[in-house]
Design a protein around this motif. Structure first.
Motif: not given
Lengths: 98, 221
Positions: B81, B10-11, B84, A32-33, A40, B14, A37
């Protein structure tokens, strides 16, 4: 050629929209986020991102959870099982179409 | 299609957007180098050479780094930012099975090599290249300037591997461990090089992150 067109026609239109595709792809890779996030990473503005999230929630592809981190409100987003399956299908069809 | 695959990556990138992953890895490696130095340069019966001392030391250093990194994420990274949460690897996943298989195979190979008194000096001298490859895969793939750090690690580890015993020997002088001095010195130098380079790279990344995200709104939820 016909086969490719058939795959393109069969693409999930909810996911195919570029903004929503970014959101679903980012959520697919995590548990999950939060909203910040996604804001961005996608570069979308708050209003556009909110409307995409509402559409995905309506479709049952994401689950939205409103909570707090300390005193700051936080919106957590998670891809549902049907959202995961829909994205996997979408990727398969895209690969076949290209 | 390529763009979708990039988004899926991307994650993972991050996780080290603030350089904290590198800082943690670098400091842990420097802690390990310190432990190795103490084990080598203290008498065999000292506390540093007891079995429990190593576990206590690693637990304390590991715990401090883990909770320090967590605090930075919660106080700086998530408010600036975003947050996650990563997927936990499913038990029995292919990656986990491959990792465990490689670890068991390496342990067996090392055991057999030590038992049959094989000379491990040359293969262990190039251990730094494994660390450089680990850094390139784990950190440098997502940030172009970090390839320079990978290059420094690779060149540095080759330089360490070819250093003559007369030069590295003094580092292991008076060693109370049973490995050859060249191996002891080369391992320590590799840990120092890797730990220092990665910690500096992490520090630079952290500084750049703080500059780039200065003044980002906290109420964007």
């Amino acid at each position: 050629m016909k086969e490719q067109i058939r795959h393109i026609a069969g693409l999930d239109r909810v996911i195919h929209e570029p903004g929503r595709l970014m959101v679903v792809a980012l959520l697919f890779a995590v548990e999950r986020a939060d909203f910040l996030y996604l804001l961005n990473e996608t570069g979308l503005n708050k209003g556009t991102l909110s409307s995409h999230l509402s559409r995905l929630e309506e479709e049952g592809y994401i689950q939205v959870e409103k909570t707090y981190r300390g005193k700051v409100p936080q919106t957590l987003l998670r891809l549902t099982d049907s959202g995961r399956k829909a994205f996997e299908q979408y990727r398969k069809k895209m690969k076949a179409a290209l | 299609m390529e763009r979708i695959e990039r988004l899926l990556e991307k994650p993972r990138a991050y996780n080290n957007v603030d350089g904290v992953g590198e800082l943690s890895t670098g400091l842990m490696t420097l802690g390990f180098a310190f432990l190795q130095w103490m084990q080598v340069h203290t008498p065999g019966h000292s506390a540093w050479n007891s079995h429990y001392a190593m576990w206590i030391f690693l637990a304390v250093v590991g715990g401090a780094i883990h909770y320090g990194a967590k605090a930075i994420k919660e106080r700086i990274t998530y408010p600036r930012t975003g947050f996650v949460e990563y997927q936990k690897p499913a038990a029995g996943s292919q990656l986990m099975a491959a990792g465990m298989g490689a670890a068991v195979a390496s342990a067996i190979a090392l055991f057999v090599a030590v038992r049959s008194r094989m000379d491990l000096t040359t293969p262990l001298s190039f251990m730094g290249l494994v660390l450089a490859a680990f850094y390139a895969h784990g950190f440098a793939r997502t940030v172009p300037w970090k390839w320079a750090v990978s290059g420094v690690l690779a060149v540095g580890s080759i330089a360490i591997a070819v250093l003559p015993l007369t030069l590295v020997g003094p580092l292991a002088r008076g060693s109370s461990v049973s490995f050859p001095p060249k191996i002891v010195a080369v391992l320590w130098l590799n840990f120092m090089l890797f730990g220092t380079a990665v910690a500096i790279s992490g520090g630079i990344s952290f500084w750049l992150y703080l500059r780039r995200t200065r003044g980002l709104a906290r109420d964007t939820q």
